[in-house]
Structures are given as C-alpha cells and as structure tokens.
Design an enzyme around this catalytic site. Sequence first.
Site, PDB file in Angstrom:
ATOM      1  CB  SER A  37      -0.942   0.010   1.219  1.00 38.47           C
ATOM      2  OG  SER A  37      -0.215  -0.193   2.417  1.00 38.47           O
ATOM      3  CG  ASP A 268      -3.891   5.335   6.885  1.00 37.31           C
ATOM      4  OD1 ASP A 268      -2.698   5.152   7.223  1.00 37.31           O
ATOM      5  OD2 ASP A 268      -4.398   4.778   5.898  1.00 37.31           O
ATOM      6  CG  HIS A 271      -0.783   3.788   4.515  1.00 36.78           C
ATOM      7  ND1 HIS A 271      -2.054   3.399   4.885  1.00 36.78           N
ATOM      8  CD2 HIS A 271      -0.206   2.714   3.928  1.00 36.78           C
ATOM      9  CE1 HIS A 271      -2.255   2.143   4.516  1.00 36.78           C
ATOM     10  NE2 HIS A 271      -1.150   1.707   3.950  1.00 36.78           N
TER      11      HIS A 271
END
Length: 304
Positions: A37, A268, A271
């Site tokens: 991600s 978040d 990340h």
Amino acid sequence: MKIWFVLLTVLLIFINISSLLVKGEQQVPCLFIMGDSLFDNGNNNNLLTTAKANYPPYGIDFPDGPTGRFTNGKNTADFIAELLGFDKYIEPFATVKGVEMFRGVNYASGAAGIRDESGIHLFYPSSLLYKPEKYATILAQQYEKQLKTLYRYGARKVAVFGLGSIGCIPAELDLYGTKDSVCVDSINSAVLKFVDKLKPMIDDFNSNLPNANFIYINVTSIAIGDPSSIGITNLAEPCCEISSFIAKGQCSYGGSACSDRASHYFWDGFHPTEAPNKATAERAYTALLPTDAYPFDISHLALL
C-alpha cells in the site's frame, strides 16, 4: 498475536528496452514497481478487499482526488518517477493498456507481502508458529527466490526497499501500547531481524548473477533525523478520522481530515502523509547519509 506479517518491502525495476522507446529526458526508459500500500496507486480499487483507498478523504491533496493511493497526496513511487524524469505517473496494472506498458507498470497492491497468505486477512498465526528470527529467515529465503525469479525474467537494475520502524506506526501503538518506550520495541526488533538479511542478499546477487545491479534502500536510516526540518511536528497522531469498523486503521469513508496535513507524519493508522513520502523518495534517489542506500542510491543506479 504479534503482527510480524506487515511487509513494506518494495521493488523498483529498471529494464533496458530503449529500442522500443523514443529517447527523452527520462533517466531510465521504463520503471516497474512492486510492493504494497505504500506504493499502490489504484490496483486494489476493484478487488474484493478492505485494503482500499479510492474514497475520501484519501487523495484530498492529489490533483485527481481519491485514486487508490493510501495517502493524502502523492506516494513515494510518484515522487521517484518524477525524480527519474517521467512526465507522468506510472499507471497501475489494473488500468494500463497498450504501449503505455513499455514505459512501466505499477503492480503494487495494498496488503501484499512476501508470503501467499499476505493480504487475505490481518491476524493469521505466524507468531504462534515461528520465533521472530526463524520467521525472518523464512521470509528472506522466500524473498531471495522471488528476486531471482525477476532476474530470470530480465530484471537487471533493481532497488529493494527495506522495512521501516513498523513498531512506531499509530495502528501498532494503539493495538499494543508501548509501556515506557516511544514505539513497540518487540515489533521493531523483529523488523531488524529481517532487514539485516537484505544487504548480504544484495551482495550475493551482485557477485553471482551476471550483469545484476541490485541496491538496498534503508528506510529505517532515512526515517532517522529531525522531522521538523521538513515541517513535521506531529509524529504520532493520524491526520484522518480512523475507521472503527471493518477497515480498522484506515480512514473512515468520507471522514474528516486535519487541516495541518503538512505537519503530520502519519495520514492514517498505517501510512505516511505526502511530506514524508517525498522525503523518502528524495533520499532514496540521492542519499543524504551513507546508511541510506547500499552500495549506492537510485540516481547512481539509473546511470549504470
């Protein structure tokens, strides 16, 4: 159960297919990206997974809005492409078509990892089956096989990104607590057991694989320093409102976001924001410290 599974290892692959392309200002003819991600730019959007970022407030500072990038703006892969002279972002595998594939493909997928079970769910019982050192060895052995497979397919210039201090991310702090420490030391210790095996692996590839040029980007080294030098003053609190339902640790769908995003390290629970993404890319491209990259940085790799 400890979350030893979180693997943020990323690959950048430069392949010489210049005969297929018109020469431009790009420093390399094409760029192929693999990872999770941290580098995903839309591959998970239509997959059956909760690891998605194609909804607000993700992309709040990105020109195209929410695209599947797990941050408020550009991710590290975007900045590296810019530094290498690409005039637009490398498209995700999910949407790239035709001749665009010749300039590169982003294969990164949120929650992806080295082992097959990566990405299926979060709390699988790896820590009940292995001690950290044994698990690090297994991961390194499997990763070595995967990298050699890429080499057999033609990869010759490869930048391997190591793991950052996963024990310092908000999701882990919230889950385990830190007692008297700033981070979850047991997780960071497990991370080091894996990353310590990467440099010897790089040496082995460069010594024994003909024409191989592998480098290692030390994300932990890059993270060390004074965050305030790039305007970051909040190192612990996520900028976006965190979901308390299925996608725990990710931003709530349509939730709020802080206004001082440039001062937050974390977007978040997992990340970084755009600011540290940019700093990571810049130091991976041009090493600030000798420990940032081994045996040299991406700018030197591109020249080979």
